[in-house]
Scaffold this motif. Structure first.
Motif, short mmCIF file in Angstrom:
data_model
loop_
_atom_site.label_atom_id
_atom_site.label_comp_id
_atom_site.label_asym_id
_atom_site.label_seq_id
_atom_site.Cartn_x
_atom_site.Cartn_y
_atom_site.Cartn_z
N GLU A 28 0.82 -1.21 0.00
CA GLU A 28 0.00 0.00 0.00
C GLU A 28 0.86 1.27 0.00
OE1 GLU A 28 1.18 -0.71 4.12
OE2 GLU A 28 0.50 -1.98 2.47
N ARG A 29 2.20 1.11 0.03
CA ARG A 29 3.09 2.26 -0.03
C ARG A 29 3.87 2.33 -1.34
NH1 ARG A 29 5.78 1.71 5.97
NH2 ARG A 29 3.83 1.32 7.09
N GLU A 78 0.26 -6.88 -6.80
CA GLU A 78 -0.72 -7.55 -7.65
C GLU A 78 -2.09 -7.69 -6.99
OE1 GLU A 78 0.55 -11.44 -8.67
OE2 GLU A 78 1.23 -11.96 -6.65
N ASP A 79 -2.12 -7.82 -5.66
CA ASP A 79 -3.41 -7.95 -4.98
C ASP A 79 -4.20 -6.65 -5.00
OD1 ASP A 79 -2.82 -10.58 -4.39
OD2 ASP A 79 -2.04 -10.15 -2.39
N LEU A 80 -3.54 -5.55 -5.35
CA LEU A 80 -4.21 -4.25 -5.39
C LEU A 80 -4.67 -3.89 -6.80
CD1 LEU A 80 -1.77 -2.22 -3.09
CD2 LEU A 80 -3.91 -3.31 -2.45
N LEU A 81 -4.39 -4.75 -7.77
CA LEU A 81 -4.79 -4.46 -9.16
C LEU A 81 -6.29 -4.67 -9.33
CD1 LEU A 81 -1.87 -6.10 -11.18
CD2 LEU A 81 -2.47 -3.67 -11.14
N THR A 82 -6.97 -3.67 -9.84
CA THR A 82 -8.41 -3.76 -10.07
C THR A 82 -8.77 -3.00 -11.34
OG1 THR A 82 -8.79 -1.78 -8.71
CG2 THR A 82 -9.02 -3.92 -7.62
N THR A 83 -9.88 -3.39 -11.93
CA THR A 83 -10.50 -2.62 -13.02
C THR A 83 -11.87 -2.20 -12.52
OG1 THR A 83 -9.30 -3.82 -14.75
CG2 THR A 83 -11.31 -2.66 -15.39
N TYR A 119 4.42 12.39 -4.85
CA TYR A 119 4.03 11.02 -5.18
C TYR A 119 2.65 10.72 -4.64
CZ TYR A 119 8.84 9.97 -6.56
OH TYR A 119 10.05 9.95 -7.20
N LEU A 120 2.00 9.74 -5.25
CA LEU A 120 0.76 9.18 -4.73
C LEU A 120 1.01 7.72 -4.43
CD1 LEU A 120 -2.28 9.36 -4.05
CD2 LEU A 120 -2.74 8.69 -6.43
N MET A 121 0.74 7.31 -3.18
CA MET A 121 0.91 5.91 -2.81
C MET A 121 -0.37 5.14 -3.09
SD MET A 121 3.32 6.01 0.61
CE MET A 121 2.32 7.05 1.65
N THR A 122 -0.21 3.84 -3.28
CA THR A 122 -1.37 3.01 -3.62
C THR A 122 -2.44 3.06 -2.54
OG1 THR A 122 -0.18 1.12 -2.71
CG2 THR A 122 -0.09 1.42 -5.09
N GLY A 123 -2.05 3.34 -1.31
CA GLY A 123 -3.02 3.46 -0.23
C GLY A 123 -3.82 4.75 -0.27
N GLY A 124 -3.47 5.67 -1.18
CA GLY A 124 -4.22 6.90 -1.33
C GLY A 124 -3.60 8.12 -0.67
N THR A 125 -2.47 7.95 -0.01
CA THR A 125 -1.81 9.06 0.68
C THR A 125 -0.76 9.69 -0.23
OG1 THR A 125 -2.13 7.98 2.81
CG2 THR A 125 -0.47 9.71 2.71
N GLY A 126 -0.74 11.01 -0.26
CA GLY A 126 0.31 11.71 -0.97
C GLY A 126 1.61 11.64 -0.20
N ALA A 127 2.74 11.73 -0.91
CA ALA A 127 4.05 11.62 -0.25
C ALA A 127 5.05 12.49 -0.98
CB ALA A 127 4.52 10.16 -0.22
N GLU A 128 6.06 12.93 -0.25
CA GLU A 128 7.11 13.77 -0.82
C GLU A 128 8.46 13.31 -0.34
OE1 GLU A 128 6.10 17.61 0.63
OE2 GLU A 128 4.54 17.98 -0.88
N LEU A 129 9.47 13.48 -1.20
CA LEU A 129 10.84 13.24 -0.81
C LEU A 129 11.41 14.47 -0.12
CD1 LEU A 129 12.03 11.51 -4.09
CD2 LEU A 129 11.96 10.40 -1.85
N SER A 130 12.42 14.28 0.69
CA SER A 130 13.10 15.42 1.29
C SER A 130 13.88 16.17 0.22
CB SER A 130 14.05 14.94 2.39
OG SER A 130 13.35 14.29 3.43
N PRO A 131 14.03 17.48 0.36
CA PRO A 131 14.82 18.25 -0.62
C PRO A 131 16.23 17.67 -0.74
CG PRO A 131 13.63 19.73 0.87
CD PRO A 131 13.45 18.34 1.42
#
Length: 827
Positions: free
Chosen positions: A522-523, A587-592, A533-545
């Motif tokens: 989920e990450r 793969e368990d998170l793949l959906t249509t 970034y957008l993680m598969t769990g739905g949370t936005g994420a950023e790298l450090s500068p």
């Protein structure tokens, strides 16, 4: 000579617990279980196990919540007996075991005891269990207590079970152990004076893992003050290893020792040995209890602790820095008075102290419960309410944990453990990491999977970089932290079943990403066009500068932390992957999915291929289901309001009439407020499919469709559109536009047309009076009334006096109640 007497004879002075030992052993021999409440410094960790070993023939297992405490306790007992560790007294912690054939007392971590109980609940050869520091309420401590109590009750009534603590709720522990007797021992601790040392300048409160460097400056300053004002060693409490290193740098020229859970056993032992010169020991909360740091006369407390926190809604877990509780501060201060009078320098004010929480939150209330839930499932009690736990876990956290275990294949639909779940437990790490170890071994090889999981299990080994592959390469070199890491790698590799097929040859970077993705699907994250970034769990994420991972399209994120109020999580450790690896690991998170939504002001129907929350591809959806269309239209109406509909005058009037009847007569008439209409949208949206269709809806017909046959028949009677006045004019009633609290309807009529009317008409079964707006011949309002009788008697004479001169051609009779109503002039 007995073990206890040998140890007591080696002590410089008797320990307070000695006088309580005969009663303790006697109560255990009678009841089989007991509770020992004894503050730090009484000798319960040192002497009680030896007393138990003298009383029963088998092995005594002592469970400590921390590895450093387990090793130190075993070493202290062995020293008093004049033996080496591994003879009469030994220890076992993860990756390190020193036990021999003659060992009578074995000190283990509570986590290791839980795994032994899960492996063989009868604990053959064990005669007694001592659970130390129960008040700390770690997850494994709670489980060890509950499982041991069940074993004694159902399988081993001969097993002695003793719960020991410095500050525990003795009545609760007694109840959990079947009304076990409670034994107490007081410790005549030396006096400890308190020195309040709040920072003089501005210091930001802790935020996530961040601690203001100005606080570390202040702590270093207070340490130097303590050294100058007192004698003896100084024990400094800090929240984590990073802060320990920060204060150590600020104390140049001062002999500094470090004490925290991430150090090797050799380094931890160095901090626990008395020195020939004055020392400063920088420690985390591991030094709060169980351990005695010799020579300490001064404690400097930064007032912070690092605790687990879980964000259930986002699937993120980790550590957070919080203010210490009053009970923990008391425990820390007591370290200065173990051997002589001492002082505690608290880096906060007495007023702040009064506002601190009384006790720290139990881990079960705030931590990730996935491993906890798996232990329950293996034990055969997936429902925690069936176990004698000190407190029950939050239902929401247990639900998330169970869902995770099902996704890992660790438990079945009934909550019982599966064969795969048993293999995950045997790995001795978090279930997510165990899954990554076992499944990763077939993809990257057992050795490399173990190396990566060992790093994921202790992210402090990353050494400050967010590039997991780079940290891995450094550990395989001659890094100072690699020794501890290699020990864990060997243990994990031995837990992997033999892999028959040779895994494909892939790069280290890709291997790191595969294993990380298996642990935390989920990450898995993809770079957004807009940045971040957008993680598969739905949370936005950023790298450090300045991150070396900047610009990488796909990442497998190992550690991400979202601070309160932040829109995105900060990526602390991740590995670069490609899209095919992302799809394989997740793969368990793949959906249509078919999506029909309100977007950019209209209905959009599309079919999307998703990896969790990440959209991979998209195409138009033909012939969406009517209920999906109606849901999207309803969403649009909720966002933009019912003004999207075409409200004709007839529809507005009908809706106002219905609103009045609902107010006056209750639920027998439909609620037509915005919220109520949206709730019943499926009933009146009918054939609408897009925004333009909303303008073509016949809202009069839609509103009438909300009525039953009775209401249709009675509508015009109870809420008429027009009312015939005494002059025979048929005049329109005006209903209120306030649909939430509609006012009484208004009839605007010329005064001469209501001559002879004794009272205003009433509608809705007489419950609602009509409000008359009485007009002049020119159509201006002369009076507003819902009490016509009072108007004729009190207000009309004044109106007549004023108006008959202004409008002489119109009748202004003396008695309007008997006058002939008219629309005409006197002629």
């Amino acid at each position: 000579m007995s073990l206890l007497r040998r140890a007591e004879s080696a002590l410089e002075r008797p320990l307070p617990i000695s006088s309580a030992l005969p009663d303790l052993v006697s109560s255990l021999s009678t009841a089989g279980a007991g509770v020992l409440v004894s503050p730090p410094g009484t000798g319960k960790t040192t002497l009680v196990p030896l007393a138990l070993a003298d009383a029963v023939p088998g092995r005594i297992v002592v469970a400590e919540p921390r590895r450093v405490a387990a090793r130190a306790a075993a070493r202290r007992m062995a020293s008093l007996l004049g033996e080496s560790v591994g003879d009469s007294v030994g220890y076992a912690v993860r990756g390190d075991r020193r036990v021999g054939a003659r060992t009578r007392v074995e000190v283990v971590t509570t986590g290791l005891l839980v795994r032994r109980l899960l492996n063989d609940a009868e604990l053959p050869g064990v005669s007694a269990i001592l659970l130390d520091e129960c008040h700390e309420r770690h997850l494994d401590t709670d489980l060890a207590l509950a499982f041991s109590a069940e074993v004694r009750s159902a399988l081993r009534p001969d097993l002695w079970l003793l719960a020991a603590s410095a500050t525990a709720d003795s009545s609760l522990l007694s109840t959990l152990l079947g009304d076990a007797p409670v034994t107490g021992a007081d410790a005549p601790l030396f006096p400890v004076s308190t020195v309040w040392c709040p920072p003089t300048g501005s210091v930001d409160p802790p935020h996530g893992l961040r601690v203001d460097p100005r606080l570390l400056d202040h702590v270093a300053s207070v340490v130097r003050r303590g050294l100058a004002e007192s004698t003896g060693d100084v024990l400094v409490f800090l929240p984590g290893a990073g802060e320990i290193e920060g204060v150590a740098r600020r104390l140049g020229g001062v002999p500094v020792f470090r004490l925290h859970g991430r150090l090797s056993g050799q380094d931890q032992d160095a901090a626990l040995r008395p020195g020939s010169q004055r020392r400063v020991v920088l420690a985390t909360s591991v030094a709060e209890s169980s351990l005695t740091v010799p020579g300490v006369r001064v404690v400097v407390d930064a007032g912070l602790a690092r605790v687990p926190r879980t964000d259930l809604s986002r699937g993120l877990s980790g550590l957070a820095t919080v203010r210490v509780s009053r009970s923990s501060a008391h425990q820390r201060a007591g370290r200065a008075g173990r051997e002589a009078a001492g002082s505690v320098y608290r880096c906060w004010s007495s007023a702040e102290h009064d506002r601190l929480a009384a006790h720290p939150a139990p881990e079960v209330d705030v931590a990730d419960l996935t491993g906890f839930a798996l232990s329950l499932a293996v034990w055969g009690s997936p429902d925690p309410s069936s176990l004698p736990l000190p407190s029950q876990p939050p239902a929401s956290a247990m639900a998330v944990a169970t869902q995770t275990l099902r996704a890992l294949g660790a438990v079945g639909a009934d909550g019982r453990v599966t064969p795969r779940g048993s293999r995950l437990v045997a790995a001795g790490v978090h279930p997510r990491l165990a899954r990554a170890l076992l499944d990763g071994a077939t993809r990257v090889g057992a050795r490399r999977a173990a190396e990566i999981v060992a790093l994921l299990a202790d992210d402090s080994l990353g050494g400050g970089t967010d590039d997991l592959a780079a940290a891995w390469r450094r550990l395989r070199g001659s890094d100072a932290l690699s020794g501890k890491w290699r020990e864990e790698v060997r243990r994990l590799e031995s837990a992997v079943p033999p892999v028959t097929a040779r895994p494909p040859r892939i790069s280290d970077d890709l291997a790191a990403g595969i294993v990380t993705g298996l642990a935390f699907p989920e990450r898995i994250a993809r770079l957004r066009r807009t940045g971040g970034y957008l993680m598969t769990g739905g949370t936005g994420a950023e790298l450090s500068p300045g991150s070396g991972l900047t610009g990488i399209t796909w990442l497998a994120v190992a550690v991400a932390q979202r601070q309160a109020g932040a829109q995105a999580a900060r990526i602390r450790l991740a590995a670069a992957i490609d899209e095919s690896t992302a799809l394989e690991s997740g793969e368990d998170l793949l959906t249509t999915v078919d999506e029909v939504v309100w977007e950019n002001g209209d209905v959009v129907a599309r079919q999307r291929d998703r990896l969790g929350a990440i959209v991979l591809t998209e195409r138009p959806l033909k012939n969406p289901a009517p209920d999906q269309l109606h849901d999207a239209l309803r969403e649009g109406l909720e966002k933009e309001g019912l003004g999207l509909l075409r409200w004709s005058p007839g529809a507005v009037s009908l809706r106002s009439r219905l609103a009045l009847l609902h107010r006056a007569l209750g639920d027998s008439w439909p609620d037509v407020s915005d919220a109520a209409l949206l709730e019943r949208a499926q009933e009146w949206l009918l054939t609408a499919r897009r925004r333009s269709d909303l303008q073509r809806l016949d809202l009069v017909q839609a509103l009438r469709g909300l009525l039953d046959h009775r209401a249709v028949r009675e509508l015009d009677t109870l809420a008429p559109e027009r009312i015939t006045v005494p002059s025979s004019s048929n005049i329109t009633l005006t209903y209120s536009g306030d649909l939430n609290d509609p006012a009484d309807p208004v009839l605007a009529v010329k005064l001469q047309e209501v001559f002879g009317w004794p009272a205003v008409p009433r509608i809705a079964h007489g419950r609602v009076p009509v409000v008359l707006h009485l007009l002049s011949p020119a159509g201006r309002t002369l009076a507003v009334t819902a009490d016509l009788e009072s108007f004729w008697q009190n207000a009309y004479p004044g109106v007549r006096s004023e108006m008959r001169g202004r409008y002489p051609k119109h009748p202004w009779p003396d008695d309007p109640t008997v006058a002939t109503p008219t629309r005409r002039t006197k002629r």
